[in-house]
Design a protein around this motif. Structure first.
Motif, PDB file in Angstrom:
ATOM      1  N   SER A  56       0.849  -1.194   0.000  1.00 54.69           N
ATOM      2  CA  SER A  56       0.000   0.000   0.000  1.00 54.69           C
ATOM      3  C   SER A  56       0.881   1.240   0.000  1.00 54.69           C
ATOM      4  O   SER A  56       2.102   1.149   0.245  1.00 54.69           O
ATOM      5  N   GLY A  57       0.246   2.389  -0.240  1.00 60.68           N
ATOM      6  CA  GLY A  57       0.964   3.644  -0.088  1.00 60.68           C
ATOM      7  C   GLY A  57       1.297   3.889   1.379  1.00 60.68           C
ATOM      8  O   GLY A  57       2.332   4.461   1.705  1.00 60.68           O
ATOM      9  N   THR A  58       0.419   3.434   2.248  1.00 57.91           N
ATOM     10  CA  THR A  58       0.656   3.577   3.690  1.00 57.91           C
ATOM     11  C   THR A  58       1.895   2.798   4.110  1.00 57.91           C
ATOM     12  O   THR A  58       2.767   3.339   4.806  1.00 57.91           O
ATOM     13  N   THR A  82      -3.587  16.502   4.546  1.00 58.97           N
ATOM     14  CA  THR A  82      -3.119  15.300   3.858  1.00 58.97           C
ATOM     15  C   THR A  82      -3.821  14.094   4.451  1.00 58.97           C
ATOM     16  O   THR A  82      -4.607  14.194   5.395  1.00 58.97           O
ATOM     17  N   PHE A  83      -3.489  12.928   3.885  1.00 62.05           N
ATOM     18  CA  PHE A  83      -4.000  11.670   4.392  1.00 62.05           C
ATOM     19  C   PHE A  83      -3.184  11.261   5.629  1.00 62.05           C
ATOM     20  O   PHE A  83      -2.015  11.618   5.758  1.00 62.05           O
ATOM     21  N   ALA A  85      -1.657   8.713   6.533  1.00 63.33           N
ATOM     22  CA  ALA A  85      -0.434   7.913   6.361  1.00 63.33           C
ATOM     23  C   ALA A  85       0.825   8.770   6.362  1.00 63.33           C
ATOM     24  O   ALA A  85       1.887   8.318   6.808  1.00 63.33           O
ATOM     25  N   VAL A 128       3.695  16.610   0.413  1.00 55.91           N
ATOM     26  CA  VAL A 128       2.642  15.905  -0.333  1.00 55.91           C
ATOM     27  C   VAL A 128       2.285  16.803  -1.505  1.00 55.91           C
ATOM     28  O   VAL A 128       1.968  17.978  -1.295  1.00 55.91           O
ATOM     29  N   ASP A 154       5.660  12.201   0.081  1.00 55.44           N
ATOM     30  CA  ASP A 154       4.482  11.345  -0.059  1.00 55.44           C
ATOM     31  C   ASP A 154       3.923  11.706  -1.437  1.00 55.44           C
ATOM     32  O   ASP A 154       3.212  12.697  -1.580  1.00 55.44           O
ATOM     33  N   ALA A 156       1.840  10.072  -3.327  1.00 54.33           N
ATOM     34  CA  ALA A 156       0.681   9.228  -3.627  1.00 54.33           C
ATOM     35  C   ALA A 156      -0.155   9.777  -4.780  1.00 54.33           C
ATOM     36  O   ALA A 156      -0.744   9.017  -5.538  1.00 54.33           O
ATOM     37  N   HIS A 157      -0.192  11.115  -4.924  1.00 52.56           N
ATOM     38  CA  HIS A 157      -1.018  11.714  -5.986  1.00 52.56           C
ATOM     39  C   HIS A 157      -0.217  12.012  -7.238  1.00 52.56           C
ATOM     40  O   HIS A 157      -0.805  12.338  -8.268  1.00 52.56           O
ATOM     41  N   SER A 178       1.461   5.393  -4.156  1.00 55.79           N
ATOM     42  CA  SER A 178       0.321   4.536  -3.795  1.00 55.79           C
ATOM     43  C   SER A 178      -0.343   4.018  -5.063  1.00 55.79           C
ATOM     44  O   SER A 178      -0.490   4.763  -6.040  1.00 55.79           O
ATOM     45  N   HIS A 180      -3.369   2.441  -4.614  1.00 61.47           N
ATOM     46  CA  HIS A 180      -4.697   2.168  -4.075  1.00 61.47           C
ATOM     47  C   HIS A 180      -5.736   2.284  -5.197  1.00 61.47           C
ATOM     48  O   HIS A 180      -5.527   2.990  -6.184  1.00 61.47           O
ATOM     49  N   LYS A 183      -6.325   5.588  -6.915  1.00 62.51           N
ATOM     50  CA  LYS A 183      -5.238   6.350  -7.537  1.00 62.51           C
ATOM     51  C   LYS A 183      -5.221   6.131  -9.058  1.00 62.51           C
ATOM     52  O   LYS A 183      -5.879   5.239  -9.577  1.00 62.51           O
ATOM     53  N   GLY A 190      -1.689  -1.197  -3.138  1.00 57.62           N
ATOM     54  CA  GLY A 190      -0.301  -1.349  -3.551  1.00 57.62           C
ATOM     55  C   GLY A 190       0.450  -0.063  -3.337  1.00 57.62           C
ATOM     56  O   GLY A 190      -0.145   0.993  -3.101  1.00 57.62           O
ATOM     57  N   TYR A 322     -10.156  15.166   3.117  1.00 56.80           N
ATOM     58  CA  TYR A 322      -9.219  15.450   4.191  1.00 56.80           C
ATOM     59  C   TYR A 322      -9.769  16.292   5.339  1.00 56.80           C
ATOM     60  O   TYR A 322      -9.953  17.506   5.237  1.00 56.80           O
TER      61      TYR A 322
HETATM   62  C1  LIG Z   1      -3.741   7.410  -0.999  1.00 56.52           C
HETATM   63  C2  LIG Z   1      -2.746   8.130  -0.148  1.00 56.52           C
HETATM   64  C3  LIG Z   1      -1.784   7.481   0.649  1.00 56.52           C
HETATM   65  C4  LIG Z   1      -1.646   6.018   0.823  1.00 56.52           C
HETATM   66  O1  LIG Z   1      -2.652   5.314   0.540  1.00 56.52           O
HETATM   67  P1  LIG Z   1      -2.923   3.764   0.555  1.00 56.52           P
HETATM   68  O2  LIG Z   1      -4.398   3.763   0.519  1.00 56.52           O
HETATM   69  O3  LIG Z   1      -2.359   3.176   1.770  1.00 56.52           O
HETATM   70  O4  LIG Z   1      -2.295   3.226  -0.701  1.00 56.52           O
HETATM   71  C5  LIG Z   1      -0.853   8.240   1.343  1.00 56.52           C
HETATM   72  N1  LIG Z   1      -0.855   9.565   1.254  1.00 56.52           N
HETATM   73  C6  LIG Z   1      -1.740  10.233   0.492  1.00 56.52           C
HETATM   74  C7  LIG Z   1      -1.625  11.716   0.414  1.00 56.52           C
HETATM   75  C8  LIG Z   1      -2.721   9.540  -0.206  1.00 56.52           C
HETATM   76  O5  LIG Z   1      -3.606  10.216  -0.943  1.00 56.52           O
END
Ligand SMILES: *Cc1c(COP(=O)(O)O)cnc(C)c1O
Length: 379
Positions: A56-58, A82-83, A85, A128, A154, A156-157, A178, A180, A183, A190, A322
Motif C-alpha cells: 500500500s501507499g501507507t 493530507t492523508f 499515512a 505531499v 508522499d 501518492a497523488h 500509492s 490504491h 489512484k 499497492g 481530508y
Molecule cells: C492514498 C494516499 C496514501 C496512501 O494510501 P494507501 O491507501 O495506503 O495506498 C498516502 N498519502 C496520500 C496523500 C494519499 O492520498
C-alpha cells in the motif's frame, strides 16, 4: 437515471490475463516475474534508480520512515491537509509530526510557513503534492539544505507529475507511491518506495524482507541469508504485481484520458466558477500534473454540502476531502501545530468538493456532471 460514481477503478486491457498467468506460475509470493516487471515499468515512469514495491501507499510511507530512522522525539514537518499515512509513518517510529498550513491556491504545504516550524529537533520535511500538483520544490529544497533536513515525498497523488521538468518522487531522499484503487494507477492495494540513495536502497530491501538479506542471497551475493536488521513483510504478491504491470502498460492511455477529463472540467466550469465565487485548482507555472483530482472550492461549508446534495439528487456522487490532521484526535495526541495554526487547511476541508474523475468516465456522463454543477447557485 444511471448513477455516476465518484470513482470506478480502471481495468487495464491485460489485467485479468496477467492475474491468471500469475496464479499459474510456480512462484506466487513477492519478488517474482511480475514484481520485477512492475519495478522495471515504474522506473521508466519515475526515473528512480531504486524501487521496492509494497502492499500500500501507507506501508510505503512506513518503509520510508523505517529506512529514514528518526530518533524518538525527532520532529518531522508535515502538511495538516493530507492523508493520515503521511504523519502516521513517523509517529510509528516515535517521531513528532509538526503540522504546517497549506497555500490557498494549490493546498500544498505553504513553503513560507516551514521555517517557523523548524526547531533543534527537526529532522525532515515530508511533502505531499496535493492532486499531483508539485509543492514549491526549489524553495523547499533550499530550506532543507539550509537547515540540514531530509526531504521525504508522499507522492501518492503525483506519479508522472513534474516540477520544472523534474519528476515528482525524485526530490526526496525517499518517496512513497500509492496504487490504491482510487489512484491513477491501481492494483486495489499497492505502493512503492523510490530512492536514488544506494545505501538507503540496500537497507530498505532488508527492512522490506523481514530484516533478512534474502534478496542478496537470491542474487548470489551471500552464501546464506540471515536475520540482519529490523524488518517486516512489505512485498505484494504476484497477483497484485501482475495487475500493476497491466496498469503501467496502459499508463499513457489512462493518463491521456484523465488529462482530457480534467481539462474539460477546468474549461467548461470556468465561467460558472467565476460568477459564483468558486475557486478552481491552482497550477503554478512549471508544474505538470497527472490529473489525479479535480476539485472546486465553494465559498463555505453550507454551500459545499448543498452542492454535494444537489449532485446526489441528480445521480452524481461527489465527495469532500481530508479532515485536517492537526485538529484530529490522533494529531493532537501525537503531533504539534506550527505557529499560526492551519486556517487554510481548515477552510479547504470545509469548502472542497471532488468531482468524478477516472479513466473510463464517458463524455456523456461528464457532460451530465458539468451541467449539474452549472445549475447550482451559490447562496
Ligand atoms: C492514498 C494516499 C496514501 C496512501 O494510501 P494507501 O491507501 O495506503 O495506498 C498516502 N498519502 C496520500 C496523500 C494519499 O492520498
Amino acid at each position: 437515471m444511471t448513477q455516476i460514481p465518484f470513482h470506478r477503478p480502471y481495468v487495464a486491457r491485460d489485467q485479468l490475463a496477467y492475474v491468471t498467468d500469475a496464479m499459474h506460475r510456480p512462484w506466487t509470493s513477492g519478488y517474482g516475474h511480475y514484481g520485477e516487471r512492475a519495478v522495471h515499468l515504474l522506473r521508466e515512469v519515475t526515473g528512480a534508480p531504486h524501487i521496492v514495491l509494497t502492499t500500500s501507499g501507507t506501508t510505503a510511507m512506513d518503509l520510508a520512515a523505517l529506512a529514514f530512522d528518526p530518533r524518538p522525539g525527532d520532529e518531522v514537518i508535515v502538511p495538516s491537509f493530507t492523508f493520515v499515512a503521511t504523519a502516521n509513518a513517523f509517529v510509528l517510529r516515535g517521531a513528532v509530526p509538526v503540522f504546517v498550513d497549506s497555500r490557498p491556491d494549490t493546498l500544498n504545504m505553504d513553503e513560507d510557513r516551514i521555517e517557523a516550524a523548524i526547531t533543534g529537533r527537526t529532522r525532515a520535511i515530508a511533502v505531499v503534492h496535493y492532486a499531483g500538483v508539485a509543492c514549491e520544490m526549489d524553495r523547499i529544497m533550499k530550506i532543507a539544505e539550509r537547515h540540514d533536513l531530509a526531504v521525504i515525498e508522499d507522492n501518492a497523488h503525483g506519479l508522472g507529475g513534474t516540477y520544472h521538468g523534474r519528476a515528482l518522487g525524485s526530490y526526496g531522499l525517499l518517496a512513497a507511491q500509492s496504487f490504491h484503487a482510487t489512484k491513477n494507477i491501481q492494483c486495489g492495494e499497492g505502493g512503492a518506495v523510490l530512492t536514488a540513495d544506494a545505501g538507503l536502497a540496500e537497507r530498505a530491501e532488508i527492512l522490506h524482507d523481514k530484516g533478512t538479506n534474502r534478496r542478496q542471497f537470491f542474487r548470489g551475493q551471500v552464501d546464506m541469508y540471515r536475520w540482519v536488521d529490523l524488518g517486516t513483510a512489505f512485498a505484494p504478491s504476484e497477483i497484485l504485481a501482475a495487475q500493476l504491470v497491466a496498469q503501467l502498460e496502459s499508463y499513457d492511455l489512462i493518463q491521456s484520458q484523465r488529462r482530457s477529463l480534467w481539462l474539460r472540467y477546468h474549461e467548461e466550469l470556468a465561467d460558472w466558477a467565476a460568477a459564483q465565487g468558486v475557486a478552481r485548482p491552482g497550477v503554478p507555472d512549471g508544474c505538470e500534473h497527472p490529473a489525479h483530482i479535480y476539485y472546486l472550492l465553494l465559498p463555505d461549508l453550507a454551500n459545499r454540502q448543498e452542492l454535494i446534495a444537489h449532485l446526489r439528487a441528480r445521480g452524481i456522487q461527489a465527495i469532500f476531502h481530508y479532515s485536517p490532521l492537526h485538529s484530529s484526535p490522533a494529531g493532537q495526541r501525537f503531533g504539534r501545530t506550527a505557529p499560526g495554526g492551519c486556517p487554510v487547511a481548515e477552510s479547504a476541508a470545509d469548502r472542497l468538493i471532488r468531482l468524478p474523475l477516472y479513466a473510463g468516465l464517458e463524455d456523456d456522463a461528464q457532460s451530465r456532471v458539468i451541467e449539474a454543477v452549472k445549475t447550482f447557485r451559490v447562496t
